[in-house]
Design an enzyme around this catalytic site. Sequence first.
Site, mmCIF file in Angstrom:
data_model
loop_
_atom_site.group_PDB
_atom_site.id
_atom_site.type_symbol
_atom_site.label_atom_id
_atom_site.label_comp_id
_atom_site.label_asym_id
_atom_site.label_seq_id
_atom_site.Cartn_x
_atom_site.Cartn_y
_atom_site.Cartn_z
ATOM 1 N N GLY A 74 -10.719 21.017 -34.082
ATOM 2 C CA GLY A 74 -11.477 19.975 -34.756
ATOM 3 C C GLY A 74 -12.004 20.441 -36.094
ATOM 4 O O GLY A 74 -12.021 19.692 -37.072
ATOM 5 N N LEU A 75 -12.434 21.707 -36.176
ATOM 6 C CA LEU A 75 -12.890 22.267 -37.449
ATOM 7 C C LEU A 75 -11.742 22.283 -38.452
ATOM 8 O O LEU A 75 -11.915 21.929 -39.621
ATOM 9 C CB LEU A 75 -13.416 23.688 -37.232
ATOM 10 C CG LEU A 75 -13.793 24.466 -38.499
ATOM 11 C CD1 LEU A 75 -14.933 23.770 -39.235
ATOM 12 C CD2 LEU A 75 -14.161 25.902 -38.156
ATOM 13 N N ASP A 104 -18.228 35.078 -33.898
ATOM 14 C CA ASP A 104 -17.435 33.857 -33.995
ATOM 15 C C ASP A 104 -18.047 32.702 -33.220
ATOM 16 O O ASP A 104 -17.866 31.535 -33.580
ATOM 17 C CB ASP A 104 -16.015 34.103 -33.475
ATOM 18 C CG ASP A 104 -15.228 35.032 -34.383
ATOM 19 O OD1 ASP A 104 -15.633 35.166 -35.552
ATOM 20 O OD2 ASP A 104 -14.228 35.608 -33.929
ATOM 21 N N ASP A 138 0.805 -1.226 0.000
ATOM 22 C CA ASP A 138 0.000 0.000 0.000
ATOM 23 C C ASP A 138 0.836 1.273 0.000
ATOM 24 O O ASP A 138 0.284 2.370 0.017
ATOM 25 C CB ASP A 138 -0.945 0.012 1.211
ATOM 26 C CG ASP A 138 -2.166 -0.865 0.983
ATOM 27 O OD1 ASP A 138 -2.362 -1.294 -0.169
ATOM 28 O OD2 ASP A 138 -2.907 -1.132 1.940
#
Length: 525
Positions: A421-422, A286, A36
């Site tokens: 991503g765009l 935007d 542990d």
Amino acid sequence: MELTLWTYEGPPHIGAMRIATSMKKLHYVLHAPQGDTYADLLFTMIERRGSRPPVTYTTFQARDLGGDTAELVKGHIKEAVDRFKPETLLVGESCTAELIQDQPGSLAKGMGFDIPIVSLELPAYSKKENWGGSETFYQIVRTLLKDHSNESKHTWQEEKRRPRVNLLGPTLLGFRCRDDVLEIQKLLGQYGIDVNVVAPLGASPADILRIPNADVNVCLYPEIAESTCIWLERNLNIPFTTTVPLGVGATQDFLKELHKVLEMEIPQSVNESNNSKLTWYSNSVDSNYLTGKRVFIFGDGTHALAAARIANEELGFKVVGLGTYSREMARKVRPAAKALGLEALITNDYLEVEDAIKETSPELVLGTQMERHSAKRLGIPCAVISTPMHVQDVPARYSPQMGWEGANVIFDDWVHPLMMGLEEHLIGMFKHDFEFVDGHQSHLGHLGGKGTQNTNKEAIKTNLQDSVITDSDPIWTHEGEKELSKIPFFVRGKVRRNTENYARQAGCREINEETLYDAKAHYKA
């Protein structure tokens, strides 16, 4: 017993260790087997601390179980007190040691030390890390302040001083706690409010004794501090705030609530929209690109609830999934999900969360380190908003989540994956254009002109495809895959599944370009 590769929370003694390591002049004796001791790595590797946690392990082994393990515990307790000379001693046991029932807390109290001893009884098989941290902090405060007078004190107006508050809840291994504390201290200073004590992060037992000097307790992290705040209100008449300042709207509500509790006039600057760039962007042209983006949210209760409010009210996203792994916070998460027309996902199984992400087909995932891995496999942008986290989510730079600057950081962390991503989608759409063809002359001059081999074509397709293909599964043709790759990656998985379902119903063995558009027409009808 459940066998899993990942877990959102450790056992409760890890929560106790977080509290002990967050504080100063305090030591934790943990009755635990040799295995542990791995918990030290959480602080040295992830938090990147320069010192080890103030924890002494009894590290008993199998051969010790045949003897008197109680004497082993007492020996380690005495050594820890003599060596480290703590002002307060915590004594507890790990999940394995709980089975032996040595009761180390009782043993420590019978050894005659002249320092406060906090005996931690944390049920390892029914509770988890955040509960363990909350219970440990509660027991420390209760032990040190149990003899404090409950008599009414003078208000800050009567004493003619600035109001004072305590910031309760921040710990090590919490999500951006260090920077949140700095941001809230700065924020309160702008409104003439002083910070009396920050605990448990950076606090000593002497600081805990100063908690009653404050006028109000600010509960920054309910998972850790709510039970302590309730006890302080009930026993010492110290009220506490319930709004967590995550996001622009929540920060405004937090300031209004705090001013109201302190009986201060609420300044007009609280409502000014230029405090954060998130508000400016949400009102700009935007932001239209992001309006209505589908987002899936999962994390600890505090950050999941805040993320849902920010996404829905401040960024104009559509929340398609909301959940938490913290069962203690489930009562708060369920009505929030219901208000969004959803059923809350309360689970500690990361595979169940991944299945929910697949089913809802979001365009952005806001979750933990585990959701980051799931989203990567599914080809979906992701931002980490909650623990558990990895080292990249403990930045060396200043990066809060709370207050005005925290809203700016959230804005960056959430919006950038969608904007990138765009860009990725546009490159994918126009990759056949002559300017993107391998071997075309580069703007880098002599460095250009060399073809680059695409080593990850499967990423363009999608990795939502089932790993096992049966005889009944339709097969995608080259033309079908090519047409599918033109669809934005954040909805490509849903289109693939719908098309395959349509093909099975129609009895098509192959999926080509025509089948893809037939399926599209079928599901739009």
